[in-house]
Scaffold this motif. Structure first.
Motif, PDB file in Angstrom:
ATOM      1  N   LEU A 109      41.669  38.154  38.982  1.00  0.00           N
ATOM      2  CA  LEU A 109      41.452  39.584  38.434  1.00  0.00           C
ATOM      3  C   LEU A 109      39.960  40.085  39.001  1.00  0.00           C
ATOM      4  CD1 LEU A 109      42.763  39.212  34.887  1.00  0.00           C
ATOM      5  CD2 LEU A 109      43.835  39.972  37.018  1.00  0.00           C
ATOM      6  N   LEU A 110      38.898  39.252  38.911  1.00  0.00           N
ATOM      7  CA  LEU A 110      37.601  39.966  39.323  1.00  0.00           C
ATOM      8  C   LEU A 110      37.750  40.128  40.957  1.00  0.00           C
ATOM      9  CD1 LEU A 110      34.715  37.804  37.624  1.00  0.00           C
ATOM     10  CD2 LEU A 110      34.890  40.283  37.558  1.00  0.00           C
ATOM     11  N   ALA A 111      38.371  39.342  41.604  1.00  0.00           N
ATOM     12  CA  ALA A 111      38.397  39.780  43.040  1.00  0.00           C
ATOM     13  C   ALA A 111      39.074  40.907  43.366  1.00  0.00           C
ATOM     14  CB  ALA A 111      39.057  38.244  43.742  1.00  0.00           C
ATOM     15  N   TRP A 112      40.045  41.096  42.439  1.00  0.00           N
ATOM     16  CA  TRP A 112      40.791  42.543  42.693  1.00  0.00           C
ATOM     17  C   TRP A 112      39.729  43.570  42.138  1.00  0.00           C
ATOM     18  CZ3 TRP A 112      44.810  44.045  45.070  1.00  0.00           C
ATOM     19  CH2 TRP A 112      45.350  45.362  44.901  1.00  0.00           C
ATOM     20  N   GLU A 113      39.055  43.350  41.241  1.00  0.00           N
ATOM     21  CA  GLU A 113      38.179  44.346  40.842  1.00  0.00           C
ATOM     22  C   GLU A 113      37.054  44.618  42.109  1.00  0.00           C
ATOM     23  OE1 GLU A 113      36.729  47.245  38.230  1.00  0.00           O
ATOM     24  OE2 GLU A 113      38.217  45.705  38.019  1.00  0.00           O
ATOM     25  N   LEU A 114      36.848  43.713  43.079  1.00  0.00           N
ATOM     26  CA  LEU A 114      36.024  43.740  43.957  1.00  0.00           C
ATOM     27  C   LEU A 114      36.555  43.677  45.453  1.00  0.00           C
ATOM     28  CD1 LEU A 114      33.695  40.663  43.236  1.00  0.00           C
ATOM     29  CD2 LEU A 114      32.822  42.946  42.893  1.00  0.00           C
ATOM     30  N   ARG A 115      37.919  44.350  45.608  1.00  0.00           N
ATOM     31  CA  ARG A 115      38.691  44.143  46.610  1.00  0.00           C
ATOM     32  C   ARG A 115      38.433  45.130  47.802  1.00  0.00           C
ATOM     33  NH1 ARG A 115      40.951  47.258  42.625  1.00  0.00           N
ATOM     34  NH2 ARG A 115      41.948  49.248  43.040  1.00  0.00           N
ATOM     35  N   ASP A 116      37.749  46.478  47.463  1.00  0.00           N
ATOM     36  CA  ASP A 116      37.287  46.928  48.683  1.00  0.00           C
ATOM     37  C   ASP A 116      36.157  46.298  49.387  1.00  0.00           C
ATOM     38  OD1 ASP A 116      39.242  48.843  47.993  1.00  0.00           O
ATOM     39  OD2 ASP A 116      37.749  50.141  46.723  1.00  0.00           O
ATOM     40  N   TRP A 117      35.411  45.720  48.498  1.00  0.00           N
ATOM     41  CA  TRP A 117      34.231  45.019  49.137  1.00  0.00           C
ATOM     42  C   TRP A 117      34.532  43.683  49.996  1.00  0.00           C
ATOM     43  CZ3 TRP A 117      31.169  40.512  47.503  1.00  0.00           C
ATOM     44  CH2 TRP A 117      30.060  40.373  48.219  1.00  0.00           C
ATOM     45  N   LEU A 118      35.573  42.915  49.417  1.00  0.00           N
ATOM     46  CA  LEU A 118      35.929  41.779  49.926  1.00  0.00           C
ATOM     47  C   LEU A 118      36.742  42.009  51.204  1.00  0.00           C
ATOM     48  CD1 LEU A 118      36.962  39.893  46.616  1.00  0.00           C
ATOM     49  CD2 LEU A 118      34.846  39.289  48.043  1.00  0.00           C
ATOM     50  N   ALA A 119      37.639  43.076  51.185  1.00  0.00           N
ATOM     51  CA  ALA A 119      38.336  43.528  52.394  1.00  0.00           C
ATOM     52  C   ALA A 119      37.400  43.752  53.533  1.00  0.00           C
ATOM     53  CB  ALA A 119      39.188  44.511  52.022  1.00  0.00           C
ATOM     54  N   THR A 120      36.291  43.878  53.321  1.00  0.00           N
ATOM     55  CA  THR A 120      35.143  44.165  54.543  1.00  0.00           C
ATOM     56  C   THR A 120      35.094  42.942  55.486  1.00  0.00           C
ATOM     57  OG1 THR A 120      33.261  43.754  53.424  1.00  0.00           O
ATOM     58  CG2 THR A 120      34.101  46.154  53.230  1.00  0.00           C
ATOM     59  N   GLY A 121      35.369  41.888  55.049  1.00  0.00           N
ATOM     60  CA  GLY A 121      35.406  40.612  56.081  1.00  0.00           C
ATOM     61  C   GLY A 121      36.570  40.419  56.673  1.00  0.00           C
ATOM     62  N   ASP A 122      36.722  39.276  57.371  1.00  0.00           N
ATOM     63  CA  ASP A 122      37.964  39.163  58.381  1.00  0.00           C
ATOM     64  C   ASP A 122      39.081  38.450  57.785  1.00  0.00           C
ATOM     65  OD1 ASP A 122      36.400  40.332  60.452  1.00  0.00           O
ATOM     66  OD2 ASP A 122      35.674  38.484  61.094  1.00  0.00           O
ATOM     67  N   GLY A 123      38.773  37.900  56.639  1.00  0.00           N
ATOM     68  CA  GLY A 123      39.958  36.982  55.906  1.00  0.00           C
ATOM     69  C   GLY A 123      41.168  37.907  55.464  1.00  0.00           C
ATOM     70  N   ASN A 124      42.298  37.526  55.297  1.00  0.00           N
ATOM     71  CA  ASN A 124      43.343  37.901  54.536  1.00  0.00           C
ATOM     72  C   ASN A 124      43.023  37.806  53.103  1.00  0.00           C
ATOM     73  OD1 ASN A 124      46.313  38.299  53.313  1.00  0.00           O
ATOM     74  ND2 ASN A 124      46.747  38.448  55.223  1.00  0.00           N
ATOM     75  N   PHE A 125      42.613  38.975  52.503  1.00  0.00           N
ATOM     76  CA  PHE A 125      42.593  39.164  51.049  1.00  0.00           C
ATOM     77  C   PHE A 125      43.595  38.660  50.106  1.00  0.00           C
ATOM     78  CE2 PHE A 125      42.313  41.843  47.252  1.00  0.00           C
ATOM     79  CZ  PHE A 125      41.110  41.397  46.867  1.00  0.00           C
ATOM     80  N   LEU A 126      44.676  39.153  50.490  1.00  0.00           N
ATOM     81  CA  LEU A 126      45.803  38.785  49.366  1.00  0.00           C
ATOM     82  C   LEU A 126      46.248  37.036  49.263  1.00  0.00           C
ATOM     83  CD1 LEU A 126      48.358  41.753  49.475  1.00  0.00           C
ATOM     84  CD2 LEU A 126      46.810  40.754  47.439  1.00  0.00           C
ATOM     85  N   ILE A 127      46.277  36.649  50.666  1.00  0.00           N
ATOM     86  CA  ILE A 127      46.563  35.311  50.756  1.00  0.00           C
ATOM     87  C   ILE A 127      45.110  34.471  50.118  1.00  0.00           C
ATOM     88  CG2 ILE A 127      46.232  33.375  52.469  1.00  0.00           C
ATOM     89  CD1 ILE A 127      48.031  34.861  54.231  1.00  0.00           C
ATOM     90  N   ALA A 128      43.876  35.219  50.247  1.00  0.00           N
ATOM     91  CA  ALA A 128      42.722  34.518  49.773  1.00  0.00           C
ATOM     92  C   ALA A 128      42.798  34.478  48.147  1.00  0.00           C
ATOM     93  CB  ALA A 128      41.522  35.332  50.335  1.00  0.00           C
ATOM     94  N   ILE A 129      43.256  35.465  47.624  1.00  0.00           N
ATOM     95  CA  ILE A 129      43.198  35.691  45.976  1.00  0.00           C
ATOM     96  C   ILE A 129      44.423  34.706  45.485  1.00  0.00           C
ATOM     97  CG2 ILE A 129      41.758  37.719  45.857  1.00  0.00           C
ATOM     98  CD1 ILE A 129      44.471  39.133  44.973  1.00  0.00           C
ATOM     99  N   ALA A 130      45.561  34.629  46.141  1.00  0.00           N
ATOM    100  CA  ALA A 130      46.465  33.895  45.806  1.00  0.00           C
ATOM    101  C   ALA A 130      46.292  32.340  45.926  1.00  0.00           C
ATOM    102  CB  ALA A 130      47.741  33.991  46.725  1.00  0.00           C
ATOM    103  N   ALA A 131      45.834  32.049  46.771  1.00  0.00           N
ATOM    104  CA  ALA A 131      45.133  30.705  46.951  1.00  0.00           C
ATOM    105  C   ALA A 131      44.004  30.382  46.066  1.00  0.00           C
ATOM    106  CB  ALA A 131      44.507  30.283  48.299  1.00  0.00           C
ATOM    107  N   ALA A 132      43.188  31.272  45.807  1.00  0.00           N
ATOM    108  CA  ALA A 132      42.232  30.955  44.646  1.00  0.00           C
ATOM    109  C   ALA A 132      42.631  30.912  43.324  1.00  0.00           C
ATOM    110  CB  ALA A 132      40.972  32.300  44.908  1.00  0.00           C
ATOM    111  N   GLY A 133      43.591  31.470  43.087  1.00  0.00           N
ATOM    112  CA  GLY A 133      44.212  31.602  41.684  1.00  0.00           C
ATOM    113  C   GLY A 133      44.833  30.364  41.416  1.00  0.00           C
ATOM    114  N   GLY A 134      45.703  29.596  42.471  1.00  0.00           N
ATOM    115  CA  GLY A 134      46.548  28.538  42.262  1.00  0.00           C
ATOM    116  C   GLY A 134      45.536  27.250  42.363  1.00  0.00           C
ATOM    117  N   HIS A 135      44.294  27.244  42.866  1.00  0.00           N
ATOM    118  CA  HIS A 135      43.625  25.897  43.006  1.00  0.00           C
ATOM    119  C   HIS A 135      43.446  24.857  42.139  1.00  0.00           C
ATOM    120  CE1 HIS A 135      39.930  27.795  41.146  1.00  0.00           C
ATOM    121  NE2 HIS A 135      39.580  26.335  41.150  1.00  0.00           N
TER     122      HIS A 135
END
Length: 741
Positions: A109-135
């Motif tokens: 939920l915090l990453a979604w709040e930061l989504r515009d900033w986190l999307a400025t990198g090269d990684g796939n944002f939705l895959i990254a937060i899905a993986a983070a939430g399930g670790h």
């Protein structure tokens, strides 16, 4: 009594409890950096082999690397809250006042709040937060069932440090700002830091955030394999990034050393040579080594040398890789380890009860006994060239089971042998099909028989030609068995065999039946051995070992067993006595008779099981009787395989996979069809097991056939139901027994 509230203003944001001596990895930024380092090292060291192993043609290594690093960076953002920081400081009792929401769901939920900033990198944002939430494998499902819940909101209650209706977010804390700056460096994020971040969320706020993100996930077209690989990489990286620093082990060199530790041809040749003991390979075993197909089927019966052939296959297909040798049960994996690899090639026995099985071998094991112990035990697969294990250790990956997720770096570079495939139920066989579809590694499948529909399903999953190598005809056509069907056991025939120095295996369909036969055999002076599943596991190991050793020794022996004999007993009987069972089970039992061929057929005596419905239906018992009645003369293994293939009913493999189909969800589900038993501890052992190291707890577990009505009200100890002393007794001789009321 009213609680005087205090506001927690932590000087440090911690990722875990502070221990002595102090380490920087205990802080949120320090731990995050460790996990980013671990996942980066894993990807860089595995390299393109990781892409090839999972057929990731959709992306390059740089894209995978960027996405996994982003997932590692955001995976613990949610620990920057007052509930977690109070727990980690032992100011809050999570049993009495649980955290309002788990930290990894809050990270999403915090990453979604930061989504515009986190999307400025090269990684796939939705895959990254899905993986983070399930670790932590607790997202979107519970008790093996899908819930679609993006983080459970729990009744927390008010204590001295936290309120139950809201959660404080330390987004203005200097260490959180430092964590954001670390993200700029680690993930190439924009130089301007996000502003106006929330500093608290009420329950209503959290529900609204979840609703918005679930709507986004609903329209997300996920790359299922890439998402699954990133999830597994993060779980493995989090476990190593947690365990290694606190054990003063440098992350990068340790991981690199383990990944590069792979098989060589001379090592595998040594296994083959020691087993041959001066003999020559059979043509069948040579053919396994010469196959060029990625997936090969070895269709051969018991006692034909499949396992030796498999190591000859590995000599050509597992060099430069690790090797997983997968058996259906813990018993067979233990025997495979002892017979083939121990002291011959660097190997480990990897199933949940291996510590008990290998105690007498004085093998080194690691120190911590909590969940860290499970992770460190799984690291043995990283550090090992050959892992002899239950099939769950590999195929459990398809259902996000913990051990295979922790073992992922080894699975990602391995070749695989799956033995006794004909014993797989529909769920397990379905998982095998998905594995063959997704994992592009060399695979050898071995079985006494492959049914036509199974071969077709395997070919479809693989998507390329497979090579089917039959067992040695001269062995499979040897007349091994003579069937005798009677209404009751022939005790006179059994006594005569014993008096002549024979080796008798008697297989029953239920534990209580086996115990009754055991008591009767003692009255006849036959000095029987008893072996079934209803022992404490430590005692079961001893009974297993005694039966195997006695059958190898000179002189008469009689063993009475249940279905555990069908796969886990590597022995050769001179007389088989068995209740009628399903055809596949009967063929497995016959595999213990005349296994080391004596030159002529031996008797198999069958009699009915009057207890219809458990564990076999009437249709299964009728089919078993039809198999027996189909043969009037001498019978060979080829006859049985042909009968089974002609009589086979089309299976319905369940190919659903949480790992591949769950999208944003990550939770462990069952790999096998539901069984009849539950694993318990006995109340009489309570004082012992309460303080026992976690790795030795399985020594005291017992599988019992009890239903939910019977277990209602049973207490629990260390996650296991506690069987009451008033209902269940125990002896090391006959195992657990029900006390009649």
């Amino acid at each position: 009594m009213s609680i005087k509230m205090q506001t927690l203003r932590p000087k440090l944001l911690l990722a875990k409890s502070m221990e002595v001596p102090w380490k920087g990895a205990y802080t949120l930024t320090g731990h995050t950096a460790s996990v980013v380092e671990a996942v980066t090292t894993l990807i860089d060291t595995l390299g393109n082999q990781l892409l090839f192993q999972f057929g990731l043609s959709c992306c390059d290594l740089a894209q995978l690397r960027a996405t996994a690093r982003l997932a590692a960076y955001i995976h613990d953002l949610g620990k920057a809250n007052d509930h977690f920081q109070a727990v980690v400081r032992k100011l809050k009792n999570p049993m009495e006042h649980p955290q309002l929401i788990r930290h990894e769901a809050l990270s999403v939920l915090l990453a979604w709040e930061l989504r515009d900033w986190l999307a400025t990198g090269d990684g796939n944002f939705l895959i990254a937060i899905a993986a983070a939430g399930g670790h932590h494998l607790k997202l979107g499902g519970e008790s093996g069932k899908q819930t679609d819940e993006l983080g459970e909101i729990r009744e927390s209650g008010v204590d001295a440090w936290t309120r139950g209706d809201r959660i404080l977010l330390y987004t203005n804390h200097q260490h959180f700002i430092g964590l954001l700056r670390y993200g700029q460096k680690a993930c190439g994020l924009a130089s301007h830091l996000p502003q106006d971040l929330p500093t608290s969320w009420t329950i209503a706020d959290i529900k609204q955030q979840r609703k918005i993100l679930l709507q986004e996930f609903a329209i997300w077209e996920a790359d299922s394999i890439l998402t699954a690989v990133v999830k597994a990489l993060l779980v493995a990286a989090d476990s190593s990034g947690s365990a290694l620093p606190v054990n003063n082990v440098p992350i990068q060199p340790w991981i690199q050393t383990q990944i590069h530790y792979t098989l060589t041809e001379p090592e595998l040749q040594r296994v083959v040579d020691e087993r041959l003991n001066g003999d020559m390979l059979h043509p069948f075993q040579k053919d396994l080594g010469n196959t060029t197909s990625r997936v090969t089927l070895a269709r051969a019966g018991c006692g034909t040398g499949k396992t030796l052939g498999a190591y000859n296959w590995a000599k050509h297909h597992a060099v430069g890789r690790k090797l997983f040798f997968c058996y259906p049960t813990t018993g067979t994996s233990t025997e495979g380890f002892l017979d083939y690899t121990h002291d011959k090639v660097d190997s480990t026995l990897l199933h949940t009860r291996a510590a008990v099985d290998l105690e007498h071998l004085d093998l080194h094991s690691t120190g911590d006994e909590d969940d860290l112990e499970t992770k460190l035990e799984s690291f043995k697969a990283w550090s090992t060239k050959v892992s002899v294990c239950t099939v769950d250790t590999v195929l459990g990956l398809l259902q996000c089971n913990r051990r295979p997720m922790y073992c992922f770096p080894a699975i990602a570079q391995a070749a695989f042998v799956f033995d006794e495939v004909h014993c797989y139920d529909n769920k397990l066989f379905g998982a095998l099909l998905r594995f063959l579809e997704v994992v592009k590694a060399p695979v050898l499948l071995m079985s006494a028989s492959f049914l036509p529909w199974q071969i077709k399903a395997i070919e479809t999953a693989v998507g390329e030609p497979i090579n089917i190598i039959p067992g040695p005809k001269e062995l499979e056509t040897q007349p091994r068995y003579r069937f005798r069907l009677a209404d009751a056991p022939d005790w006179e025939r059994v006594k005569a065999e014993f008096e002549q120095g024979g080796k008798i295996l008697w297989v029953c369909n239920q534990v209580n039946t086996a115990i009754a036969v055991y008591e009767e055999a003692k009255q006849y002076g036959l000095q029987p051995l008893l072996y079934h599943s209803r022992y404490k596991y430590g005692d079961r190991v001893n009974h297993h070992r005694e039966v195997v050793d006695r059958f190898k020794a000179e002189g008469a022996v009689m063993a009475i067993a249940t279905q555990v004999a069908e796969m886990s007993l590597d022995l050769s009987a001179t007389l088989l006595v068995s209740q009628i069972a399903d055809p596949a089970g009967l063929i497995q039992r016959l595999g213990r008779l005349n296994r080391r061929y004596c030159g002529h057929a031996l008797d198999a005596l069958f009699y009915p099981d009057e207890k219809v419905g458990f564990p076999y239906s009437q249709d299964e018992l009728d089919a078993g009787a039809a198999l027996i009645q189909s043969f009037s003369g001498e019978v060979c293994q080829a006859d049985l395989a042909l009968w089974l293939e002609k009589a086979a009913v089309q299976g319905e493999p369940d190919q659903d996979s949480v790992w591949l189909d769950g999208e944003w969800r990550t939770y462990p589900a069952s790999l096998r069809e539901a069984g009849y038993t539950i694993t318990v501890l006995l109340e009489q052992d309570l004082k012992t097991v309460e303080k026992l190291p976690a790795k030795l707890l399985p020594r005291y577990t017992v599988p019992l056939i009890v239903n939910s009505k019977q277990t209602k009200g049973w207490k629990k100890c260390r996650r296991y139901p506690l069987a009451p002393t008033e209902f269940w007794g125990y002896s090391s001789d006959i195992g657990a027994f029900q006390i009649k009321s």
